[in-house]
Scaffold this active site. Structure first.
Site, PDB file in Angstrom:
ATOM      1  N   GLY A  69      -5.434  12.886   2.484  1.00 56.67           N
ATOM      2  CA  GLY A  69      -5.620  11.756   3.385  1.00 56.67           C
ATOM      3  C   GLY A  69      -4.650  10.596   3.255  1.00 56.67           C
ATOM      4  N   SER A  70      -5.113   9.448   3.718  1.00 54.48           N
ATOM      5  CA  SER A  70      -4.287   8.269   3.968  1.00 54.48           C
ATOM      6  C   SER A  70      -3.485   7.799   2.769  1.00 54.48           C
ATOM      7  CB  SER A  70      -5.198   7.127   4.406  1.00 54.48           C
ATOM      8  OG  SER A  70      -4.509   5.910   4.379  1.00 54.48           O
ATOM      9  N   SER A  71      -2.299   7.269   3.068  1.00 53.39           N
ATOM     10  CA  SER A  71      -1.440   6.731   2.022  1.00 53.39           C
ATOM     11  C   SER A  71      -1.983   5.412   1.471  1.00 53.39           C
ATOM     12  CB  SER A  71      -0.019   6.549   2.549  1.00 53.39           C
ATOM     13  OG  SER A  71      -0.023   5.745   3.694  1.00 53.39           O
ATOM     14  N   SER A  72      -2.951   4.805   2.140  1.00 50.49           N
ATOM     15  CA  SER A  72      -3.576   3.592   1.592  1.00 50.49           C
ATOM     16  C   SER A  72      -4.470   3.921   0.407  1.00 50.49           C
ATOM     17  CB  SER A  72      -4.371   2.857   2.670  1.00 50.49           C
ATOM     18  OG  SER A  72      -3.490   2.339   3.635  1.00 50.49           O
TER      19      SER A  72
END
Lengths: 149, 429
Positions: A69-72
């Site tokens: 999932g997200s790079s955050s």
């Protein structure tokens, strides 16, 4: 590469993706979890589609196949490490750069070095949910060990 | 995969940066870049031409601590660095109604980026606000839609960067040589073939959002090529905006960092130019597109409370298309909140061209610097929202706890006027 090292002890050899050392109980995830959107600020898995939904990773040795999932996720992991609600170490079969960044930044700004270790399949398969392990990932050498206690 | 020793080689200048000769901020960022390079098995670092920073949205104190520490250590970005959306709309302060900590920390995080020398773009579409890297150049861009666009539509080369690594790259001017910076890694290992689909469907905006879902679901993080799709990047922005929306949706539904559309995107004049040996081919059908489109609506009710456009941020061309729809027609129904998220740069241009005044007089509101799917902008009573954005429709139900209906720009305008969902199903049945 598994070898006996005393009674009921075995040492798994892997690659250090981020240095540090930790001892604790394995939380084995059967699929990757995304830290952004999949884990809350207390370390609970809140992704309702996840097989280990509601499990808490705080103070555990988190074991999962890879990242997702997200790079955050970098910021979420760093925040969990800062507050002490994160895992003590992460072991993956295929290392996720995003999580390495979160660990690198936590070491830089909070001086907390959470080890991340990559294991080959055969070694990875030795890990059991709920078992105790000691993780040691070196700083300068790429070597890491996971001792089954 | 072999767990071998690190084979990273640094230049003399890079060693000096790591040793602190260029100041403590550069050294700290270099430690992070080198740490990632070693974990990934990169053999060297490469220089970048620009960066797009996505650590601007507040996720917790760690992000703020990191960015303010860089400021305290005297850090400055070395290359042109634009900023993604923040947690606040600095130009319209009343619009975001978050709690005091979010507002305060969100503002400090945005200020810290400016102190580092980033440009105050505050947009997830920096590529439509003057930041367009040249074909073939290496860059470090963060934010999933921006990464997909800069790689696919502009043909620049960025791996999938995120919070912390984006600023570390900007401050050092370096990234590990890995991922999509390698030409071989940019080849398509998957081919989605749309040749059998009646091309009429592609004149619908919603079809492009649906294509994004298909691409994300089928490709995951793999590079895919799509064949049999119409379009021309010199058609005045229509195709560019469609690819923007499709890429953003694909990067949400999957981990797509690069896609090719044969005959349209710059690296793919032909399939042979970008296909990897032994690539898998999947024949796509109109039924696949319909099913993907249906995934982006969570309700079949015609009740409507709000319309949200501009995820990724609305372009000048999209404002022009909206103005054509609005014309001198009726205002939006009283109970409909109609928001457009855009960058401040595009808002100024839309203002100069008269598009903004037309939209506001119809009853709409513009949000800049942030976006309606990541910050509390919508009224708490809002339940059903219509959008033409696949990305908004993908994330908003989870982020905001609302229901979504996907429609075209024209359907969004007609629905806002009618005060209820109006969709033309003739092309979809």
């Amino acid at each position: 590469m598994m070898k006996a090292d005393g009674p009921n002890m075995a040492i798994l050899h892997g690659k250090s993706s981020h240095p540090g050392s930790a001892t604790g109980e394995v939380l084995l995830l059967t699929e990757p979890v995304s830290f952004w959107g999949g884990v809350d600020h207390l370390g609970n898995i809140i992704d309702v589609h996840h097989a280990q939904h509601k499990a808490r990773m705080t103070d555990k040795i988190l074991v999962m196949p890879s990242g997702r999932g997200s790079s955050s996720a970098t910021a979420v992991l760093a925040e969990l490490i800062r507050t002490g609600d994160g895992p003590k170490a992460i072991i993956m079969r295929q290392c996720d750069t995003i999580l390495v960044i979160g660990a690198l930044v936590s070491a830089e700004i909070y001086g907390i070095s959470m080890p991340i270790v990559e294991l080959d399949q055969a070694e990875y398969d030795q890990l059991r949910d709920g078992s105790q392990v000691e993780v040691v990932a070196d700083c300068d050498s790429p070597a890491a060990t996971v001792t089954l206690l | 995969m072999s767990k071998t020793a690190s084979s990273l080689t640094l230049t003399e200048e890079e060693q000096a940066m790591l040793a602190g000769d260029h100041g403590p901020a550069v050294a700290m960022c270099m430690r992070i870049i080198v740490g990632v390079a070693k974990a990934n098995g990169a053999e060297k670092l490469i220089e970048i031409k620009s960066a797009h920073a996505d650590g601007t949205l507040y996720h917790g104190e760690a992000g703020l601590d990191f960015t303010e520490k860089l400021v305290e250590l005297g850090g400055k970005v070395k290359v042109k660095t634009t900023t993604n959306v923040g947690s606040l709309d600095l130009l319209h302060p009343g619009l975001v109604h978050g709690d005091a900590t979010l507002m305060n920390h969100g503002r400090r995080l945005m200020d810290a980026h400016i102190a580092l020398g980033c440009e105050p773009t505050w947009s997830c579409a920096p590529y439509q606000a003057g930041h367009r890297p040249e074909f073939g150049t290496d860059v470090a861009w963060a934010e999933s839609n921006a990464i997909a666009f800069v790689n696919s539509v502009l043909g620049a080369r960025s791996d999938r960067y995120g919070d912390f690594l984006d600023l570390s790259a900007a401050v050092t001017g370096r990234v590990p040589f890995g991922g999509l910076h390698h030409v071989e890694a940019r080849k398509a290992v998957l081919v989605l073939d749309f040749s059998d689909v009646n091309p009429e469907i592609f004149s619908e905006d919603a079809a492009w959002a649906a294509l994004g879902v298909l691409l994300g679901n089928r490709a995951g993080t793999r590079v895919a090529a799509m064949v049999g799709l119409p379009g021309d990047l010199n058609d005045g922005g229509v195709t560019e905006d469609r690819l923007k929306g499709m890429g953003a949706t694909a990067a949400s539904a999957g981990g797509v960092g690069l896609f090719h559309i044969v005959g349209v995107t710059p690296e793919a004049p032909t399939l042979a130019a970008i296909v990897a040996p032994n690539a898998e081919t999947i024949i796509m059908t109109a039924a696949d597109i319909r099913a993907a489109r249906d995934e982006l609506s969570t309700t079949s009710s015609d009740k409507l409370d709000a319309v949200c456009l501009g995820t990724p941020h609305f372009s000048v061309d999209e404002f022009r298309a909206l103005s054509e729809q609005l014309g001198d027609g009726p205002k939006f129904a009283d109970h409909i909140d109609f928001y457009i998220s855009t960058g401040r740069d595009v808002m100024r241009q839309a203002d100069d061209l008269g598009y903004l005044a037309l939209f506001i007089s119809a009853g709409g509101r513009v949000v800049t610097d942030t976006c309606t799917y990541v910050t509390p902008v919508l009224n708490k009573d809002v339940k059903n929202v219509m959008t033409n954005s696949g990305k908004w429709a993908w994330y908003a139900p989870g982020n905001l706890g609302i229901d979504t209906v996907l429609g075209s720009l024209r359907e969004c305008v007609e629905s806002a006027r009618a005060g209820k969902v109006v969709r033309d199903e003739s092309r979809w049945s």
